[in-house]
Write an enzyme that holds these catalytic residues in place. Sequence first.
Site, PDB file in Angstrom:
ATOM      1  N   HIS A   4     -27.625  33.587 -31.878  1.00 50.56           N
ATOM      2  CA  HIS A   4     -26.369  32.943 -31.472  1.00 50.56           C
ATOM      3  C   HIS A   4     -25.124  33.718 -31.880  1.00 50.56           C
ATOM      4  O   HIS A   4     -24.050  33.485 -31.341  1.00 50.56           O
ATOM      5  CB  HIS A   4     -26.276  31.539 -32.079  1.00 50.56           C
ATOM      6  CG  HIS A   4     -27.262  30.577 -31.468  1.00 50.56           C
ATOM      7  ND1 HIS A   4     -26.894  29.627 -30.554  1.00 50.56           N
ATOM      8  CD2 HIS A   4     -28.592  30.436 -31.621  1.00 50.56           C
ATOM      9  CE1 HIS A   4     -27.957  28.932 -30.178  1.00 50.56           C
ATOM     10  NE2 HIS A   4     -29.009  29.412 -30.819  1.00 50.56           N
ATOM     11  N   ASP A  45     -16.929  36.660 -32.275  1.00 47.52           N
ATOM     12  CA  ASP A  45     -17.698  35.422 -32.093  1.00 47.52           C
ATOM     13  C   ASP A  45     -18.849  35.703 -31.140  1.00 47.52           C
ATOM     14  O   ASP A  45     -18.680  36.471 -30.185  1.00 47.52           O
ATOM     15  CB  ASP A  45     -16.783  34.348 -31.469  1.00 47.52           C
ATOM     16  CG  ASP A  45     -17.035  32.961 -32.040  1.00 47.52           C
ATOM     17  OD1 ASP A  45     -18.184  32.701 -32.441  1.00 47.52           O
ATOM     18  OD2 ASP A  45     -16.102  32.145 -32.073  1.00 47.52           O
TER      19      ASP A  45
HETATM   20  C1  GDG Z   1     -22.412  29.522 -33.289  1.00 48.29           C
HETATM   21  C2  GDG Z   1     -21.771  30.886 -32.965  1.00 48.29           C
HETATM   22  C3  GDG Z   1     -21.792  30.265 -30.542  1.00 48.29           C
HETATM   23  C4  GDG Z   1     -15.543  21.609 -33.226  1.00 48.29           C
HETATM   24  N1  GDG Z   1     -14.646  20.771 -33.754  1.00 48.29           N
HETATM   25  C5  GDG Z   1     -15.086  19.520 -33.541  1.00 48.29           C
HETATM   26  C6  GDG Z   1     -16.300  19.602 -32.864  1.00 48.29           C
HETATM   27  N2  GDG Z   1     -16.566  20.901 -32.690  1.00 48.29           N
HETATM   28  C7  GDG Z   1     -17.746  21.427 -31.959  1.00 48.29           C
HETATM   29  C8  GDG Z   1     -17.248  22.055 -30.665  1.00 48.29           C
HETATM   30  C9  GDG Z   1     -18.337  23.087 -30.368  1.00 48.29           C
HETATM   31  C10 GDG Z   1     -18.885  23.433 -31.757  1.00 48.29           C
HETATM   32  O1  GDG Z   1     -18.365  22.476 -32.681  1.00 48.29           O
HETATM   33  C11 GDG Z   1     -18.406  24.810 -32.228  1.00 48.29           C
HETATM   34  O2  GDG Z   1     -19.065  25.783 -31.462  1.00 48.29           O
HETATM   35  P1  GDG Z   1     -18.639  27.332 -31.498  1.00 48.29           P
HETATM   36  O3  GDG Z   1     -19.336  28.007 -30.382  1.00 48.29           O
HETATM   37  O4  GDG Z   1     -17.164  27.440 -31.361  1.00 48.29           O
HETATM   38  O5  GDG Z   1     -18.947  27.898 -32.937  1.00 48.29           O
HETATM   39  P2  GDG Z   1     -20.098  28.036 -34.120  1.00 48.29           P
HETATM   40  O6  GDG Z   1     -20.259  26.755 -34.835  1.00 48.29           O
HETATM   41  O7  GDG Z   1     -19.615  29.175 -34.934  1.00 48.29           O
HETATM   42  O8  GDG Z   1     -21.507  28.407 -33.419  1.00 48.29           O
HETATM   43  C12 GDG Z   1     -20.933  30.785 -31.700  1.00 48.29           C
HETATM   44  C13 GDG Z   1     -22.545  28.992 -30.941  1.00 48.29           C
HETATM   45  O9  GDG Z   1     -23.286  29.202 -32.144  1.00 48.29           O
HETATM   46  C14 GDG Z   1     -23.534  28.539 -29.835  1.00 48.29           C
HETATM   47  O10 GDG Z   1     -24.432  29.544 -29.517  1.00 48.29           O
HETATM   48  O11 GDG Z   1     -20.942  29.969 -29.444  1.00 48.29           O
HETATM   49  O12 GDG Z   1     -20.411  32.058 -31.373  1.00 48.29           O
HETATM   50  O13 GDG Z   1     -20.960  31.320 -34.067  1.00 48.29           O
HETATM   51  O14 GDG Z   1     -19.366  22.535 -29.596  1.00 48.29           O
HETATM   52  O15 GDG Z   1     -17.125  21.030 -29.709  1.00 48.29           O
HETATM   53  N3  GDG Z   1     -16.998  18.515 -32.474  1.00 48.29           N
HETATM   54  C15 GDG Z   1     -16.448  17.287 -32.776  1.00 48.29           C
HETATM   55  N4  GDG Z   1     -15.278  17.149 -33.468  1.00 48.29           N
HETATM   56  C16 GDG Z   1     -14.563  18.221 -33.853  1.00 48.29           C
HETATM   57  O16 GDG Z   1     -13.499  18.082 -34.470  1.00 48.29           O
HETATM   58  N5  GDG Z   1     -17.102  16.181 -32.375  1.00 48.29           N
END
Ligand code: GDG
Length: 492
Positions: free
Chosen positions: A171, A382
């Site tokens: 990821h 990222d």
């Molecule tokens: C890893 C990789 C890759 C965020 N704030 C709230 C909330 N979120 C949810 C978002 C989103 C998730 O958290 C964050 O996803 P990301 O992709 O931005 O980041 P990572 O956690 O670093 O994930 C990344 C991912 O894996 C998938 O393969 O994209 O690059 O680092 O879904 O919606 N959810 C809620 N409240 C919040 O305040 N409910």
Amino acid sequence: MQERKQGIVIVSNRLPVTLEVAESGALHARPSAGGLVSALQSLPKRDNAWIGWTGSSIEPSAEARAALGAASLSSGFRMCPVFLSKEEISKFYLGFANEIVWPLFHDLQSRCNFDPSYWRAYQEVNAGFATQVLKMANTGDLVWIHDYQLMLVATHLRNAGMRNRLAYFHHIPFPSPDIFEKLPWGKQLLQGLLHHEVIGFQTDRDLQNFLSCYRKLLRGEVTAKGRLVELRCGGLHSVASAFPIGIDADAFETVAGGGAAGKRLAEIRETLGDCALILGVDRLDYTKGIIERLRAFEIFLEQHPGSHRKVTLVQVIVPSRSDVPKYQELKGEVERLVASINGRFTDLGWTPVQFMYRGLPHAELLAYYRAADVALVTPLKDGMNLVAKEFCACQLDRKGVLVLSKFAGAAQQLKAGALLVNPNDWQSVADSIAQALAMDAREKERRMKVLQRSVHKNNVSQWLDHISATVEMYSRTRAPEPRGELAAAVGF
Ligand code: GDG
């Protein structure tokens, strides 16, 4: 133990729930949010199992198993917990995973602590996960392992004689050889990945970096086959490819247009009045470029006094890894910078930066996505970044602009509609904020349509279909085991 039919065994560092002690003193399993959890919700609810750590140091007990059993019923996955001791959490999770692989793979080698005791813990915990897989998996199950915490599980499974099909999805970014070679145990990790039949990355950038490391360190063969790459090395044979992860764009659109989000949207709009909303949403992490973004916003305020009282930056930060001192320091740094910007520019009735340090309920988050005039998604690096895609799916009125880091994996698919920036170039980010705010309505709508087409087309079902079709095709060409179970399990 109840028998399962053939299906998929998901293996990830964390279960989709966290085991914790409720206020009443009873144990309960709280659903956890995050990209992987929402992506895998789209798997048909068949005989699938999920192996992962409980997210706490709570010890195994009948009560813990009962709490997870209740969560299995509601999630559709059979939860198979891995319990970690305090020392394992400290050395495997906080140590090897978060003090070595995470910073190194995001090109931040100066943040690494290459403590050899972390490596020993990593090997032992990966062996523990493999033991749980051996207990749970039936012949014919696909074992699908996720991410950088578990790169050695397949080695242990193959050493124990397991013949099931194994797939791996990475990821986070994969670094170039000059960075990867800093890792004293890099060769073992690469060999571990080669034990999977299918190895998936988010983008071509990561695939190419992985291939360069593989050629340099293992000197194996590489043959291109369309969008797949065949790898042969020391008797092992795998395929690797880029499978960019997507979101369930229809579901985001529906919730964003629903009653709960609509009510919150009206409240947000009323509170903001004529102020434009600039939005940042991130897990607390130094890779997300939060400090750099705040610096850029400060430059924007300095250079555009006419924007004062007319624009507000809402920065949501979800607490993460809060036991790690570096993350506590980052939180302090963000708070000091927010206070300093607000101290400089706040005027009666207007606070330029509003900072929320908590996770928002799903519908409220989507209301913010919908209300935002500009989303600032500016990670230093990222794997993908789902926030960028979620923002686009929720922009029902198409009045918002996405400012996106060119170092996010999402930039590969979203570059045509977003304003791409280098997050280290604060001035260029400040200029892009100004450009986004000044953009005319037709241009915003045109760009957002392009973005929405991309997130709907490259959605999570397409991601699952691509990976499952690759596993299916590949096992047909080489494995003697019965086939067809995966396709059936994912409704393919
Ligand atoms: C890893 C990789 C890759 C965020 N704030 C709230 C909330 N979120 C949810 C978002 C989103 C998730 O958290 C964050 O996803 P990301 O992709 O931005 O980041 P990572 O956690 O670093 O994930 C990344 C991912 O894996 C998938 O393969 O994209 O690059 O680092 O879904 O919606 N959810 C809620 N409240 C919040 O305040 N409910």
